[in-house]
Design a protein around this motif. Structure first.
Motif, PDB file in Angstrom:
ATOM      1  N   THR A   1       1.026  -1.315  -0.121  1.00 14.56           N
ATOM      2  CA  THR A   1      -0.142  -0.290   0.044  1.00 14.56           C
ATOM      3  C   THR A   1       0.897   1.238   0.137  1.00 14.56           C
ATOM      4  O   THR A   1       0.496   2.142  -0.676  1.00 14.56           O
ATOM      5  CB  THR A   1      -0.853  -0.022   1.118  1.00 14.56           C
ATOM      6  N   THR A   2       2.036   1.378   0.729  1.00 18.67           N
ATOM      7  CA  THR A   2       2.864   2.352   0.848  1.00 18.67           C
ATOM      8  C   THR A   2       3.412   2.773  -0.509  1.00 18.67           C
ATOM      9  O   THR A   2       3.473   3.679  -0.850  1.00 18.67           O
ATOM     10  CB  THR A   2       3.829   2.182   1.893  1.00 18.67           C
ATOM     11  N   ALA A   3       3.958   1.629  -1.210  1.00 15.81           N
ATOM     12  CA  ALA A   3       4.526   1.792  -2.293  1.00 15.81           C
ATOM     13  C   ALA A   3       3.541   2.226  -3.557  1.00 15.81           C
ATOM     14  O   ALA A   3       3.996   2.963  -4.168  1.00 15.81           O
ATOM     15  CB  ALA A   3       5.211   0.201  -2.929  1.00 15.81           C
ATOM     16  N   LEU A   4       2.337   1.710  -3.261  1.00 16.87           N
ATOM     17  CA  LEU A   4       1.366   2.359  -4.293  1.00 16.87           C
ATOM     18  C   LEU A   4       1.070   3.712  -4.229  1.00 16.87           C
ATOM     19  O   LEU A   4       0.826   4.425  -5.051  1.00 16.87           O
ATOM     20  CB  LEU A   4       0.159   1.496  -4.187  1.00 16.87           C
ATOM     21  N   LEU A   5       0.958   4.185  -2.924  1.00 14.80           N
ATOM     22  CA  LEU A   5       0.750   5.309  -2.728  1.00 14.80           C
ATOM     23  C   LEU A   5       1.710   6.296  -3.220  1.00 14.80           C
ATOM     24  O   LEU A   5       1.491   7.509  -3.693  1.00 14.80           O
ATOM     25  CB  LEU A   5       0.672   5.781  -1.092  1.00 14.80           C
ATOM     26  N   VAL A   6       3.112   6.000  -2.784  1.00 16.16           N
ATOM     27  CA  VAL A   6       4.193   6.748  -3.454  1.00 16.16           C
ATOM     28  C   VAL A   6       4.387   6.727  -4.878  1.00 16.16           C
ATOM     29  O   VAL A   6       4.662   8.080  -5.261  1.00 16.16           O
ATOM     30  CB  VAL A   6       5.528   6.170  -2.626  1.00 16.16           C
ATOM     31  N   GLU A   7       4.198   5.889  -5.453  1.00 17.95           N
ATOM     32  CA  GLU A   7       4.197   5.785  -7.035  1.00 17.95           C
ATOM     33  C   GLU A   7       3.104   6.645  -7.413  1.00 17.95           C
ATOM     34  O   GLU A   7       3.258   7.463  -8.319  1.00 17.95           O
ATOM     35  CB  GLU A   7       4.356   4.402  -7.370  1.00 17.95           C
ATOM     36  N   LEU A   8       1.922   6.399  -7.246  1.00 21.65           N
ATOM     37  CA  LEU A   8       0.740   7.251  -7.618  1.00 21.65           C
ATOM     38  C   LEU A   8       0.774   8.740  -7.406  1.00 21.65           C
ATOM     39  O   LEU A   8       0.580   9.203  -7.975  1.00 21.65           O
ATOM     40  CB  LEU A   8      -0.618   6.545  -6.714  1.00 21.65           C
ATOM     41  N   GLY A   9       1.396   8.909  -6.041  1.00 22.19           N
ATOM     42  CA  GLY A   9       1.500  10.312  -5.637  1.00 22.19           C
ATOM     43  C   GLY A   9       2.754  10.880  -6.733  1.00 22.19           C
ATOM     44  O   GLY A   9       2.345  12.031  -7.190  1.00 22.19           O
ATOM     45  N   SER A  10       3.527  10.231  -6.966  1.00 23.85           N
ATOM     46  CA  SER A  10       4.727  10.841  -7.969  1.00 23.85           C
ATOM     47  C   SER A  10       4.235  10.860  -9.240  1.00 23.85           C
ATOM     48  O   SER A  10       4.501  11.856  -9.918  1.00 23.85           O
ATOM     49  CB  SER A  10       5.877   9.717  -7.686  1.00 23.85           C
ATOM     50  N   VAL A  11       3.397   9.932  -9.769  1.00 25.74           N
ATOM     51  CA  VAL A  11       3.022   9.980 -11.017  1.00 25.74           C
ATOM     52  C   VAL A  11       2.059  11.166 -11.230  1.00 25.74           C
ATOM     53  O   VAL A  11       2.204  11.938 -12.334  1.00 25.74           O
ATOM     54  CB  VAL A  11       1.985   8.648 -11.629  1.00 25.74           C
ATOM     55  N   ILE A  12       1.035  11.565 -10.292  1.00 27.03           N
ATOM     56  CA  ILE A  12       0.052  12.442 -10.546  1.00 27.03           C
ATOM     57  C   ILE A  12       0.809  13.862 -10.457  1.00 27.03           C
ATOM     58  O   ILE A  12       0.635  14.814 -11.072  1.00 27.03           O
ATOM     59  CB  ILE A  12      -1.041  12.330  -9.354  1.00 27.03           C
ATOM     60  N   LEU A  13       1.622  14.047  -9.289  1.00 27.16           N
ATOM     61  CA  LEU A  13       2.484  15.113  -9.153  1.00 27.16           C
ATOM     62  C   LEU A  13       3.395  15.348 -10.626  1.00 27.16           C
ATOM     63  O   LEU A  13       3.302  16.551 -11.092  1.00 27.16           O
ATOM     64  CB  LEU A  13       3.331  14.963  -7.885  1.00 27.16           C
ATOM     65  N   GLY A  14       3.930  14.520 -11.007  1.00 28.91           N
ATOM     66  CA  GLY A  14       4.878  14.712 -12.062  1.00 28.91           C
ATOM     67  C   GLY A  14       3.858  15.111 -13.414  1.00 28.91           C
ATOM     68  O   GLY A  14       4.299  16.014 -14.075  1.00 28.91           O
ATOM     69  N   LEU A  15       2.632  14.408 -13.506  1.00 29.14           N
ATOM     70  CA  LEU A  15       1.748  14.910 -14.630  1.00 29.14           C
ATOM     71  C   LEU A  15       1.478  16.401 -14.450  1.00 29.14           C
ATOM     72  O   LEU A  15       1.152  17.064 -15.529  1.00 29.14           O
ATOM     73  CB  LEU A  15       0.581  13.969 -14.593  1.00 29.14           C
ATOM     74  N   GLY A  16       1.126  16.744 -13.192  1.00 27.92           N
ATOM     75  CA  GLY A  16       0.835  18.161 -12.885  1.00 27.92           C
ATOM     76  C   GLY A  16       1.892  19.190 -13.331  1.00 27.92           C
ATOM     77  O   GLY A  16       1.737  20.101 -14.073  1.00 27.92           O
ATOM     78  N   LEU A  17       3.254  18.859 -13.127  1.00 26.60           N
ATOM     79  CA  LEU A  17       4.196  19.589 -13.516  1.00 26.60           C
ATOM     80  C   LEU A  17       4.301  19.493 -15.070  1.00 26.60           C
ATOM     81  O   LEU A  17       4.804  20.789 -15.586  1.00 26.60           O
ATOM     82  CB  LEU A  17       5.622  19.019 -12.725  1.00 26.60           C
ATOM     83  N   ILE A  18       4.449  18.438 -15.537  1.00 27.92           N
ATOM     84  CA  ILE A  18       4.316  18.243 -16.964  1.00 27.92           C
ATOM     85  C   ILE A  18       3.283  19.360 -17.744  1.00 27.92           C
ATOM     86  O   ILE A  18       3.579  20.018 -18.732  1.00 27.92           O
ATOM     87  CB  ILE A  18       4.319  16.984 -17.346  1.00 27.92           C
ATOM     88  N   GLY A  19       2.051  19.089 -17.045  1.00 30.93           N
ATOM     89  CA  GLY A  19       0.951  20.029 -17.824  1.00 30.93           C
ATOM     90  C   GLY A  19       1.137  21.371 -17.535  1.00 30.93           C
ATOM     91  O   GLY A  19       1.069  22.274 -18.681  1.00 30.93           O
ATOM     92  N   ARG A  20       1.812  21.842 -16.744  1.00 25.22           N
ATOM     93  CA  ARG A  20       2.139  23.222 -16.350  1.00 25.22           C
ATOM     94  C   ARG A  20       3.191  23.894 -17.198  1.00 25.22           C
ATOM     95  O   ARG A  20       3.120  24.676 -18.144  1.00 25.22           O
ATOM     96  CB  ARG A  20       2.693  23.431 -14.899  1.00 25.22           C
TER      97      ARG A  20
END
Length: 433
Positions: free
Chosen positions: A4-23
């Motif tokens: 669960t921890t790995a899922l949250l870390v990976e998922l949070g990183s992906v979503i944050l990365g997508l936000g930065l890419i979009g900006r």
């Protein structure tokens, strides 16, 4: 690390990365789609840092992304608008199909992919990106141009054609044969016709039944209805994406507007996940070998799309400058091409790399052709002494037309006296992917 921890870390990183890419994409005036695809390539199998824990969630999120993409697209159009576009633009739609599906089909057959691969790649090269094109028209200040309704009409026909094409492709990919494919096609046509009839005759009743003054309730009902219908459509081999598109068409008025505002952020999130997931499923090492055929296919279909827009604008009585602008604007490919390739990749894995490279090329080239096709043609005509400076053939000095934001004249060189109404903000919302 706990699952669960790995899922949250990976998922949070992906979503944050997508936000930065979009900006970043917004800052440089580029569609974020190619950057999402590149991010998926970087973190997928064979990439720099493969993701494992969040793979299953990303797959489900990608399915939801497709459903929301098609739902929001359906909400942009009413049933009456679709019927009107079909009546007035069907010759242009036929030319669009022949000119742009044929190169993909021929390329697939030359590559030895067989009939199923030919049908899939034909769809990839056929369908323009409604979202990218809408964004380009907004950025260039062309929403009020006289060729814009023509562009919109071609896009509407392409979008509606997906309600027939996707079920047919799904049946072929499932290997159900001619009889099964015919049944699937009949079911799709019957479903589309039935939904259009309900939307035309009883659209207000449907919207009233779904309507709610509480945004939370409206969100839950519309989203729940869409996912339910998408699941039933998938079971009937009609395609979940088509089911979502038909739900969007059936809703109208204030309900459609409210649902659009509520669901747009969700659409943007899960659509980004979808593009990343497609990149994740493609091995980056498979891209370089297909760059040459993808580039050749891109060059051919840039020319065929420009020809499509020129023909459609000519049928509508638009002058020379508007014809070239319409052609250049239709070049971009994006979400639908990836949706089609995503469906086909399980049966024909080779379509994934070439579709990814093809979309990456044209989603970048598309905004450039929209901006520069007409000026480049004008330069060539001027060099050849046929720039039309005397007012013949869409010249640079029209008869009293006011200069628009894109440098065009208000009456497109005075060739056509009638002025078409500008599309509404709903028809070409700048926030569509």
């Amino acid at each position: 690390m706990h699952d669960t921890t790995a899922l949250l870390v990976e998922l949070g990183s992906v979503i944050l990365g997508l936000g930065l890419i979009g900006r970043f994409a917004g800052r440089i005036g580029l569609s974020p789609i190619p950057l999402y695809l590149l991010a998926g390539l970087a973190f997928g199998e064979g990439g720099l840092l493969p993701l494992g824990a969040s793979e299953e969630f990303t797959a489900v999120g990608a399915e939801i992304g497709v459903i929301l993409l098609l739902l929001l697209l359906g909400l942009e159009y009413s049933a009456s608008e679709l019927v009107t576009s079909l009546k007035t633009q069907y010759p242009s739609g036929a030319v669009d199909f022949v000119l742009n599906a044929t190169p993909g089909a021929v390329a697939a057959l030359l590559l030895g992919w067989g009939p199923v691969g030919a049908v899939a790649l034909a769809g990839v090269t056929w369908i323009s990106s409604s979202g990218v094109i809408a964004k380009v028209l907004t950025d260039l200040g062309r929403l009020g141009n006289r060729e814009t309704p023509v562009i919109l009409g071609v896009l509407v026909i392409e979008d509606l054609s997906m309600a027939v094409y996707l079920p047919l492709l799904t049946a072929m990919l499932a290997g159900v044969g001619l009889a099964g494919g015919s049944i699937a096609l009949l079911i799709a046509l019957g479903t589309v016709g039935f939904v259009l009839y309900l939307a035309l005759r009883h659209g207000r009743l449907i919207s009233r039944a779904v309507s709610s003054d509480n945004p939370e309730m409206l969100l839950l009902v519309v989203l729940g209805l869409t996912v339910l219908v998408a699941g039933v459509a998938q079971e009937l081999q009609v395609s979940a994406a088509v089911g979502a598109f038909l739900v969007g068409i059936a809703l109208s008025g204030e309900v459609a507007e409210g649902a659009r505002k509520l669901l747009t952020p969700l659409r943007d999130l899960f659509a980004a996940v979808f593009f990343v997931f497609f990149g994740l499923s493609t091995n980056p090492a498979e891209i370089p070998p297909v760059l040459l055929p993808a580039a050749l296919l891109a060059v051919v279909t840039v020319l065929t799309k420009i020809a499509t827009g020129w023909y459609a604008a000519r049928r509508a009585g638009i002058g020379s400058r508007g014809r070239w602008r319409a052609g250049g604007t239709l070049v971009a490919r994006g979400e639908f091409s990836i949706v089609i390739a995503g469906l086909a990749v399980a049966t024909e894995p080779r379509i994934g790399p070439i579709a990814t490279a093809y979309v990456l090329i044209l989603v970048i080239v598309g905004p450039l052709t929209a901006r520069w096709t007409q000026p480049v043609v004008a330069k060539i005509q001027a060099w050849r002494g046929k720039d039309g400076s005397t007012g013949k053939g869409g010249g640079s000095t029209g008869k009293g037309g006011a200069t628009g934001k894109d440098g065009s004249t208000g009456k497109d060189g005075g060739e056509v006296p009638a002025v078409r109404p500008a599309p509404t903000a709903q028809e070409l919302a700048p926030d569509r992917l």
